[in-house]
Design a protein around this motif. Structure first.
Motif, short mmCIF file in Angstrom:
data_model
loop_
_atom_site.label_atom_id
_atom_site.label_comp_id
_atom_site.label_asym_id
_atom_site.label_seq_id
_atom_site.Cartn_x
_atom_site.Cartn_y
_atom_site.Cartn_z
N LYS A 1 24.02 25.92 30.73
CA LYS A 1 22.79 25.79 31.52
C LYS A 1 21.75 24.89 30.86
O LYS A 1 21.17 24.02 31.51
CB LYS A 1 22.20 27.16 31.81
N ARG B 1 22.91 21.27 31.01
CA ARG B 1 22.88 20.80 32.39
C ARG B 1 21.46 20.56 32.86
O ARG B 1 21.15 19.50 33.45
CB ARG B 1 23.57 21.82 33.30
N ASP B 2 20.57 21.50 32.64
CA ASP B 2 19.19 21.36 33.09
C ASP B 2 18.52 20.16 32.44
O ASP B 2 17.80 19.40 33.10
CB ASP B 2 18.39 22.63 32.79
N ASN C 1 23.46 22.60 41.70
CA ASN C 1 22.12 22.84 41.14
C ASN C 1 21.09 21.85 41.69
O ASN C 1 20.26 21.33 40.96
CB ASN C 1 22.19 22.76 39.61
N PHE D 1 31.00 17.29 36.21
CA PHE D 1 29.62 16.79 36.21
C PHE D 1 29.08 16.76 37.64
O PHE D 1 27.98 17.27 37.92
CB PHE D 1 29.58 15.39 35.59
N CYS E 1 35.14 25.84 35.67
CA CYS E 1 34.18 25.27 36.61
C CYS E 1 34.43 25.73 38.04
O CYS E 1 33.50 26.08 38.76
CB CYS E 1 34.23 23.73 36.54
N THR F 1 19.99 17.48 31.22
CA THR F 1 20.63 16.25 31.72
C THR F 1 20.11 15.87 33.09
O THR F 1 19.73 14.72 33.34
CB THR F 1 22.15 16.42 31.76
N LEU F 2 20.07 16.82 34.01
CA LEU F 2 19.60 16.54 35.35
C LEU F 2 18.10 16.19 35.36
O LEU F 2 17.65 15.34 36.14
CB LEU F 2 19.87 17.73 36.27
N MET G 1 28.28 20.31 31.16
CA MET G 1 27.52 20.67 32.35
C MET G 1 27.68 22.14 32.74
O MET G 1 26.99 22.62 33.64
CB MET G 1 27.91 19.76 33.51
N GLN H 1 28.67 20.42 39.15
CA GLN H 1 27.54 21.17 38.58
C GLN H 1 26.20 20.59 39.04
O GLN H 1 25.24 21.32 39.23
CB GLN H 1 27.63 21.18 37.06
N ALA H 2 26.14 19.28 39.21
CA ALA H 2 24.92 18.68 39.75
C ALA H 2 24.67 19.16 41.18
O ALA H 2 23.55 19.55 41.54
CB ALA H 2 25.01 17.16 39.70
#
Length: 330
Positions: A318, A321-322, A166, A159, A197, A324-325, A315, A162-163
């Motif tokens: 894509k 992840r997008d 990005n 997590f 990852c 979530t962020l 995450m 990946q944050a």
């Protein structure tokens, strides 16, 4: 006599709010690889010192340390080869003199990150009004810090990575000190393994595998293009609990639920089993109880002042992840 030990290498480790001098009678010490930030001046002052004396390197008379070993719970456990929670190794002798810790034994790098870093961060927090958490963290531009907590293997490192790959800025990988709603990250190396990852990152940066574990040790500045930050105000607290069999998403939870979980899985005194160490540090019942009560109140204040979530988010996908962020940044 302790002051007359032969020291062959010494470095001042920068843990953001705390400086620790790590000294040893070895020319090269494997424990240095755990850290990512050091004082440029090796003679710089430090808040604490850890002196690791390898008994295979020098013939140290047992009478120098055996009768001076700490008679605390931790001192007795060290002599049995038990350091902290699930960390074990060779029997060792621990001697505490003020803010200097001497440890005599073998393969002592196994005591530095597993025990001494956790202990020092906890007692420093107790003495200076901070809350020590086992928590990773990052900052989204203009949206404050997000703290990541969870059980081992829940997906916190993925997590976090990946944050930060990005757009987020790296705050901490493992340890975070909090006071008045502001998080202070603790610099450290990051251990990654070759998987979906990190495989591409390992090849991209030509990382070298650790000879024993097979993992790869690096730092945030190598892995992530975004800069590392040292301090940020907390906006979100996320309990990472990835399970591909359950519905994906970021689910709001109550501050009470977050606080209850964090007391067991994030609050350093409980998570690392440091209650005896903190009691020995304070030296009396009333101070110990007051210190614990203050830190618990800080934990409650933290979750009540933040947005709390439980995350079951892939995450590496894509869209997930997008989404979530974006939700964390709103």
């Amino acid at each position: 006599m302790l002051e007359n030990l032969t020291i062959r290498s010494s470095r001042v480790v920068d843990l953001n709010l705390v400086k620790v001098r790590l000294s040893t009678n070895l020319e090269d010490f494997a424990a240095y690889s755990y850290f990512s930030a050091f004082a440029e001046d090796e003679s710089a002052p430090a808040d604490y010192e850890v002196v690791c004396v390898d008994l295979d390197r020098d013939d140290i008379p047992a009478e120098l340390y055996a009768d001076r070993t700490d008679r605390t719970f931790r001192g007795k456990r060290f002599k049995g080869g038990y350091y902290l929670v699930h960390y074990f190794g060779e029997p060792a002798h621990l001697i505490t003199v003020g803010r200097t810790f001497y440890v005599f034994g073998r393969s002592l790098e196994k005591t530095v990150w597993p025990y001494f870093v956790k202990h020092i961060l906890t007692v420093h927090s107790a003495d200076h009004g901070f809350l020590h958490l086992k928590a990773a963290g990052f900052e989204l531009p203009g949206a404050g810090a997000t703290l990541l907590v969870g059980r081992n293997g829940a997906g916190k490192t993925v997590f976090l990575a990946q944050a930060c790959l990005n757009g987020a800025r790296f705050l901490s990988n493992t340890h975070t000190l909090v006071r008045d709603g502001v998080a202070h990250g603790v610099p450290s190396s990051i251990r990654v393994r070759r998987d979906q990852c990190f495989g591409e990152l390992i090849d991209k940066h030509d990382l070298t595998a650790h000879m024993e574990s097979g993992d790869y040790v690096t730092d945030s500045s190598t892995l992530f293009e975004s800069p590392q930050i040292s301090t940020a105000r907390v906006r979100n607290v996320v309990i990472v609990d990835y399970d591909p069999a359950r519905p994906q998403g970021l689910m709001p939870i109550s501050p009470a639920a977050a606080g209850t979980f964090m007391e067991q899985f994030s609050f350093a005194v409980t998570t690392y089993g440091l209650k005896d160490d903190l009691l020995a540090h304070h030296g009396d019942f009333d101070t110990y109880v007051d210190s614990l009560a203050r830190m618990r109140a800080q934990l409650t204040e933290l979750v009540e002042g933040a947005r709390c979530y439980r995350a079951n988010a892939d995450m590496l996908a894509k869209e997930v992840r997008d989404s979530t962020l974006k939700q964390l940044a709103e």
